[in-house]
Design an enzyme around this catalytic site. Structure first.
Site, PDB file in Angstrom:
ATOM      1  N   ASN A 273     -17.956  17.867  31.520  1.00  0.00           N
ATOM      2  CA  ASN A 273     -18.065  16.217  31.604  1.00  0.00           C
ATOM      3  C   ASN A 273     -17.149  15.301  31.396  1.00  0.00           C
ATOM      4  O   ASN A 273     -16.883  14.214  32.390  1.00  0.00           O
ATOM      5  CB  ASN A 273     -19.327  15.759  30.583  1.00  0.00           C
TER       6      ASN A 273
ATOM      7  N   ASP B 261     -32.141  23.418  38.371  1.00  0.00           N
ATOM      8  CA  ASP B 261     -31.549  24.774  37.445  1.00  0.00           C
ATOM      9  C   ASP B 261     -31.872  24.474  36.093  1.00  0.00           C
ATOM     10  O   ASP B 261     -31.883  25.608  35.328  1.00  0.00           O
ATOM     11  CB  ASP B 261     -30.200  24.791  37.622  1.00  0.00           C
TER      12      ASP B 261
ATOM     13  N   PHE C  87     -33.462   9.046  44.606  1.00  0.00           N
ATOM     14  CA  PHE C  87     -31.900   9.489  44.932  1.00  0.00           C
ATOM     15  C   PHE C  87     -31.977  10.591  45.988  1.00  0.00           C
ATOM     16  O   PHE C  87     -31.574  10.392  46.981  1.00  0.00           O
ATOM     17  CB  PHE C  87     -31.503   9.677  43.632  1.00  0.00           C
TER      18      PHE C  87
ATOM     19  N   SER D 118     -37.076  19.447  31.591  1.00  0.00           N
ATOM     20  CA  SER D 118     -37.044  20.807  32.143  1.00  0.00           C
ATOM     21  C   SER D 118     -38.364  21.748  31.823  1.00  0.00           C
ATOM     22  O   SER D 118     -38.623  22.349  32.704  1.00  0.00           O
ATOM     23  CB  SER D 118     -35.958  21.654  31.576  1.00  0.00           C
TER      24      SER D 118
ATOM     25  N   LYS E 174     -40.773  20.625  34.437  1.00  0.00           N
ATOM     26  CA  LYS E 174     -40.325  21.103  35.939  1.00  0.00           C
ATOM     27  C   LYS E 174     -40.537  22.358  35.894  1.00  0.00           C
ATOM     28  O   LYS E 174     -41.020  23.152  36.876  1.00  0.00           O
ATOM     29  CB  LYS E 174     -38.890  20.967  36.138  1.00  0.00           C
TER      30      LYS E 174
ATOM     31  N   TYR F 273     -21.268  12.078  25.621  1.00  0.00           N
ATOM     32  CA  TYR F 273     -22.026  12.707  24.635  1.00  0.00           C
ATOM     33  C   TYR F 273     -21.273  13.720  24.088  1.00  0.00           C
ATOM     34  O   TYR F 273     -20.720  14.544  24.537  1.00  0.00           O
ATOM     35  CB  TYR F 273     -23.425  13.167  25.248  1.00  0.00           C
TER      36      TYR F 273
ATOM     37  N   ILE G 150     -48.805  10.472  43.203  1.00  0.00           N
ATOM     38  CA  ILE G 150     -49.251  11.823  43.443  1.00  0.00           C
ATOM     39  C   ILE G 150     -50.421  12.579  42.611  1.00  0.00           C
ATOM     40  O   ILE G 150     -51.146  13.325  43.123  1.00  0.00           O
ATOM     41  CB  ILE G 150     -47.945  12.949  43.378  1.00  0.00           C
TER      42      ILE G 150
ATOM     43  N   ALA H   3     -40.852  13.400  40.928  1.00  0.00           N
ATOM     44  CA  ALA H   3     -40.741  13.769  39.772  1.00  0.00           C
ATOM     45  C   ALA H   3     -40.218  12.546  38.847  1.00  0.00           C
ATOM     46  O   ALA H   3     -39.658  11.664  39.090  1.00  0.00           O
ATOM     47  CB  ALA H   3     -39.782  14.928  39.537  1.00  0.00           C
TER      48      ALA H   3
HETATM   49  P1  NAD Z   1     -35.214  10.076  41.071  1.00  0.00           P
HETATM   50  O1  NAD Z   1     -35.859  10.003  39.728  1.00  0.00           O
HETATM   51  O2  NAD Z   1     -34.208   9.390  41.540  1.00  0.00           O
HETATM   52  O3  NAD Z   1     -36.376   9.882  42.241  1.00  0.00           O
HETATM   53  C1  NAD Z   1     -37.877  10.150  41.699  1.00  0.00           C
HETATM   54  C2  NAD Z   1     -38.865   9.522  42.872  1.00  0.00           C
HETATM   55  O4  NAD Z   1     -40.038  10.060  42.618  1.00  0.00           O
HETATM   56  C3  NAD Z   1     -38.783   8.097  42.681  1.00  0.00           C
HETATM   57  O5  NAD Z   1     -38.726   7.502  44.037  1.00  0.00           O
HETATM   58  C4  NAD Z   1     -40.117   7.694  42.001  1.00  0.00           C
HETATM   59  O6  NAD Z   1     -40.483   6.677  42.563  1.00  0.00           O
HETATM   60  C5  NAD Z   1     -40.968   8.908  42.646  1.00  0.00           C
HETATM   61  N1  NAD Z   1     -41.898   9.250  41.711  1.00  0.00           N
HETATM   62  C6  NAD Z   1     -42.000   9.236  40.407  1.00  0.00           C
HETATM   63  N2  NAD Z   1     -43.321   9.566  39.838  1.00  0.00           N
HETATM   64  C7  NAD Z   1     -44.056   9.568  41.001  1.00  0.00           C
HETATM   65  C8  NAD Z   1     -45.639   9.760  41.074  1.00  0.00           C
HETATM   66  N3  NAD Z   1     -46.380  10.067  39.866  1.00  0.00           N
HETATM   67  N4  NAD Z   1     -46.243   9.703  42.318  1.00  0.00           N
HETATM   68  C9  NAD Z   1     -45.281   9.465  43.455  1.00  0.00           C
HETATM   69  N5  NAD Z   1     -43.933   9.274  43.206  1.00  0.00           N
HETATM   70  C10 NAD Z   1     -43.494   9.322  42.145  1.00  0.00           C
HETATM   71  O7  NAD Z   1     -35.236  11.654  41.252  1.00  0.00           O
HETATM   72  P2  NAD Z   1     -33.937  12.546  41.936  1.00  0.00           P
HETATM   73  O8  NAD Z   1     -32.889  12.943  41.214  1.00  0.00           O
HETATM   74  O9  NAD Z   1     -34.167  12.045  43.291  1.00  0.00           O
HETATM   75  O10 NAD Z   1     -34.632  14.130  42.219  1.00  0.00           O
HETATM   76  C11 NAD Z   1     -35.719  14.401  42.917  1.00  0.00           C
HETATM   77  C12 NAD Z   1     -36.328  15.824  42.669  1.00  0.00           C
HETATM   78  O11 NAD Z   1     -35.252  16.671  42.704  1.00  0.00           O
HETATM   79  C13 NAD Z   1     -37.060  15.861  41.405  1.00  0.00           C
HETATM   80  O12 NAD Z   1     -38.000  16.704  41.296  1.00  0.00           O
HETATM   81  C14 NAD Z   1     -35.854  16.471  40.355  1.00  0.00           C
HETATM   82  O13 NAD Z   1     -36.484  17.314  39.580  1.00  0.00           O
HETATM   83  C15 NAD Z   1     -35.057  17.515  41.460  1.00  0.00           C
HETATM   84  N6  NAD Z   1     -33.699  17.632  41.037  1.00  0.00           N
HETATM   85  C16 NAD Z   1     -32.914  16.583  40.744  1.00  0.00           C
HETATM   86  C17 NAD Z   1     -31.514  17.128  40.598  1.00  0.00           C
HETATM   87  C18 NAD Z   1     -30.689  15.790  40.371  1.00  0.00           C
HETATM   88  O14 NAD Z   1     -29.378  16.054  39.933  1.00  0.00           O
HETATM   89  N7  NAD Z   1     -30.954  14.468  40.324  1.00  0.00           N
HETATM   90  C19 NAD Z   1     -30.961  18.209  40.633  1.00  0.00           C
HETATM   91  C20 NAD Z   1     -31.968  19.179  41.098  1.00  0.00           C
HETATM   92  C21 NAD Z   1     -33.394  18.913  41.197  1.00  0.00           C
HETATM   93  O1  DAU Z   2     -29.214  20.049  36.587  1.00  0.00           O
HETATM   94  C1  DAU Z   2     -29.911  19.461  37.522  1.00  0.00           C
HETATM   95  C2  DAU Z   2     -30.323  17.988  36.669  1.00  0.00           C
HETATM   96  O2  DAU Z   2     -29.181  17.293  36.673  1.00  0.00           O
HETATM   97  C3  DAU Z   2     -31.437  17.502  37.392  1.00  0.00           C
HETATM   98  O3  DAU Z   2     -32.725  18.437  37.251  1.00  0.00           O
HETATM   99  C4  DAU Z   2     -31.841  16.225  36.537  1.00  0.00           C
HETATM  100  O4  DAU Z   2     -32.845  15.640  37.300  1.00  0.00           O
HETATM  101  C5  DAU Z   2     -30.697  15.303  36.569  1.00  0.00           C
HETATM  102  O5  DAU Z   2     -30.843  14.095  35.955  1.00  0.00           O
HETATM  103  C6  DAU Z   2     -29.420  16.004  36.104  1.00  0.00           C
HETATM  104  O6  DAU Z   2     -29.663  16.158  34.593  1.00  0.00           O
HETATM  105  P1  DAU Z   2     -28.361  16.291  33.610  1.00  0.00           P
HETATM  106  O7  DAU Z   2     -28.967  15.836  32.195  1.00  0.00           O
HETATM  107  O8  DAU Z   2     -27.488  17.313  33.685  1.00  0.00           O
HETATM  108  O9  DAU Z   2     -27.694  14.725  34.037  1.00  0.00           O
HETATM  109  P2  DAU Z   2     -27.341  13.440  33.600  1.00  0.00           P
HETATM  110  O10 DAU Z   2     -26.498  12.757  34.640  1.00  0.00           O
HETATM  111  O11 DAU Z   2     -28.061  12.711  32.722  1.00  0.00           O
HETATM  112  O12 DAU Z   2     -26.003  14.109  32.489  1.00  0.00           O
HETATM  113  C7  DAU Z   2     -25.151  14.944  33.105  1.00  0.00           C
HETATM  114  C8  DAU Z   2     -23.978  15.567  31.637  1.00  0.00           C
HETATM  115  O13 DAU Z   2     -23.629  14.228  31.368  1.00  0.00           O
HETATM  116  C9  DAU Z   2     -24.999  15.912  30.690  1.00  0.00           C
HETATM  117  O14 DAU Z   2     -24.206  16.838  30.002  1.00  0.00           O
HETATM  118  C10 DAU Z   2     -25.067  14.813  29.660  1.00  0.00           C
HETATM  119  C11 DAU Z   2     -23.760  13.864  29.934  1.00  0.00           C
HETATM  120  N1  DAU Z   2     -23.962  12.450  29.731  1.00  0.00           N
HETATM  121  C12 DAU Z   2     -24.862  11.878  30.404  1.00  0.00           C
HETATM  122  C13 DAU Z   2     -25.307  10.342  30.193  1.00  0.00           C
HETATM  123  C14 DAU Z   2     -26.334   9.577  30.970  1.00  0.00           C
HETATM  124  C15 DAU Z   2     -22.924  11.839  29.086  1.00  0.00           C
HETATM  125  O15 DAU Z   2     -22.056  12.360  28.527  1.00  0.00           O
HETATM  126  N2  DAU Z   2     -23.240  10.354  29.028  1.00  0.00           N
HETATM  127  C16 DAU Z   2     -24.138   9.773  29.441  1.00  0.00           C
HETATM  128  O16 DAU Z   2     -24.193   8.291  29.213  1.00  0.00           O
END
Ligand code: NAD
Ligand code: DAU
Length: 356
Positions: A259, A135, A10, A161, A164, A217, A60, A83
């Site tokens: 949420n 975070d 993503f 977490s 991470k 949730y 990786i 990740a």
């Molecule tokens: P994601 O799950 O959408 O994508 C992860 C990507 O990593 C995928 O393309 C997957 O194929 C690849 N991957 C997984 N395991 C692997 C491995 N062993 N070797 C090589 N590639 C691998 O994750 P995202 O939401 O895009 O998050 C990206 C980074 O940002 C992560 O490190 C996550 O912790 C961090 N992050 C995410 C959020 C968020 O809200 N999504 C917020 C803050 C930080």
């Molecule tokens: O804060 C950064 C993090 O944000 C990243 O490090 C993670 O990779 C990313 O997945 C995200 O984590 P959250 O657990 O906060 O995100 P998620 O979208 O899973 O959930 C957001 C909030 O919504 C959380 O309080 C749980 C709630 N939730 C989530 C799902 C999937 C629901 O209430 N219902 C649901 O079905």
């Protein structure tokens, strides 16, 4: 040349788009991605087709594959997004999170250290290893706690977490011990195009469009600090350019939202853009379900360091970003079809099937 781990996910995928547009294709990227369920080459298809991006499908944690990629492409920087990223999946099965987030980051650091050590002094000084983190490593805030700063003590609460946090500590140690020029960003919740529909916002949009329950949730009052994904990508570009080696930068948009308010906002936008055939509001699909175990109550980022030192601020408000996001999901049904495999349906059954 820069190397991007997790560049088919993503945020990494959005980063590939952002980088190629920002640089007008001047500096190509190598995407190093295992292509797990969350990795999708369709996300970066235009850049792969134009030759701005090259994809290496590998883990990786596979040191030989990392070594070969570094030797072949000689990147001036590594941006580490790869990740396992979903908290609920880490509760059902933490093993993959330890493998990728900790062992994988360790392997990447070891190979990077060997590659970097062999460089000229000038290239060594210019090289950067930018680690993209979250975070969530800081744990959970009460309603009255101050927002997370770069000096907030680590207190991770989920296997995700914790893994991470482990990776952050390794990156810190490689800078402190070996002098590897690292940068770490800890960002709040992202949302936007190409978001995998296991996460709150895309799940709610797609369930609503299919007339399925919207599973909130617990009491729905947990708070997240939402940032549009392109704002995060721009922050990473600026930290790469201007960040001081060895430093940590928290990234967030001062956008704390409960949420239930996020879900109601999505429903209201859908009521306007794609009214239901039966005339009922989408919010009537909201269903409160059993809470996530160990569910963190509140996240909030204090972005003052990145604002004052780097000069970054987000361009989108939540109102503008969420409207763009809903519209993107309405317009991109082909991409959605590519990610909702049998494995996705199995996950939905596993995570939601057992909840009251
Ligand atoms: P994601 O799950 O959408 O994508 C992860 C990507 O990593 C995928 O393309 C997957 O194929 C690849 N991957 C997984 N395991 C692997 C491995 N062993 N070797 C090589 N590639 C691998 O994750 P995202 O939401 O895009 O998050 C990206 C980074 O940002 C992560 O490190 C996550 O912790 C961090 N992050 C995410 C959020 C968020 O809200 N999504 C917020 C803050 C930080
Ligand atoms: O804060 C950064 C993090 O944000 C990243 O490090 C993670 O990779 C990313 O997945 C995200 O984590 P959250 O657990 O906060 O995100 P998620 O979208 O899973 O959930 C957001 C909030 O919504 C959380 O309080 C749980 C709630 N939730 C989530 C799902 C999937 C629901 O209430 N219902 C649901 O079905």
């Amino acid at each position: 040349m820069i190397l991007i781990t997790g560049g088919a996910g993503f945020i990494g995928g959005n980063f590939v788009h952002h980088w190629c547009e920002r640089q007008a294709g001047a500096e190509p990227v190598v995407v190093f991605d295992k292509l797990t369920y969350a990795g999708n080459p369709h996300t970066i298809a235009p850049q792969l087709k134009s030759g701005q991006a090259t994809l290496i499908q590998a883990d990786i944690a596979d040191r030989e594959a990392v070594r070969q990629a570094l030797a072949q492409y000689q990147p001036r920087a590594i941006l580490h997004f790869a990740a396992e990223s979903h908290v609920d999946r880490s509760i059902h099965g933490p093993g993959e999170f330890i493998h990728t987030n900790m062992v994988g980051t360790f392997s990447l650091l070891e190979e990077t250290r060997a590659y970097w050590s062999a460089m000229s002094e000038a290239d060594k000084a210019a090289f950067r290893f930018l680690h993209v983190s979250t975070d969530e490593v800081y744990g959970s805030l009460s309603d009255t706690d101050p927002a997370f700063s770069e000096t907030t003590a680590y207190a991770p609460n989920s296997p995700y977490s914790a893994s991470k946090a482990g990776s952050d500590h390794l990156v810190r140690a490689y800078h402190h011990t070996y002098g590897l020029p690292t940068l770490t960003t800890n960002c709040s919740n992202n949302y936007g195009p190409y978001h995998f529909p296991e996460k709150l916002i895309p799940l709610m949009i797609l369930n609503a469009l299919e007339g399925k329950p919207l599973p909130v949730y617990g009491d729905g009052l947990n708070i997240r600090d939402w940032l549009f994904v392109r704002d995060h990508c721009e922050a990473i570009c600026q930290v790469l350019e201007k960040g001081r080696s060895g430093e940590v930068y928290n990234v967030g948009g001062i956008n704390e939202i409960k949420n239930i308010d996020v879900v109601n906002t999505i429903c209201a936008i859908l009521d306007e853009l794609r009214p239901r055939a039966d005339g009922k509001p989408y919010a009537s699909l909201i269903t409160y379900v059993t809470d996530r175990p160990g569910h963190d109550r509140r996240y909030a980022i204090d972005p003052r360091k990145i604002q004052s030192e780097i000069g970054w601020t987000p361009a989108e408000t939540f109102a503008s970003g969420i409207r763009k996001t809903v519209q993107w999901f309405l317009d991109n049904t082909e991409w959605i079809d590519t990610v909702r495999s049998g494995g996705y349906r199995d996950w939905i059954a596993q995570n939601y099937g057992g909840r009251a």
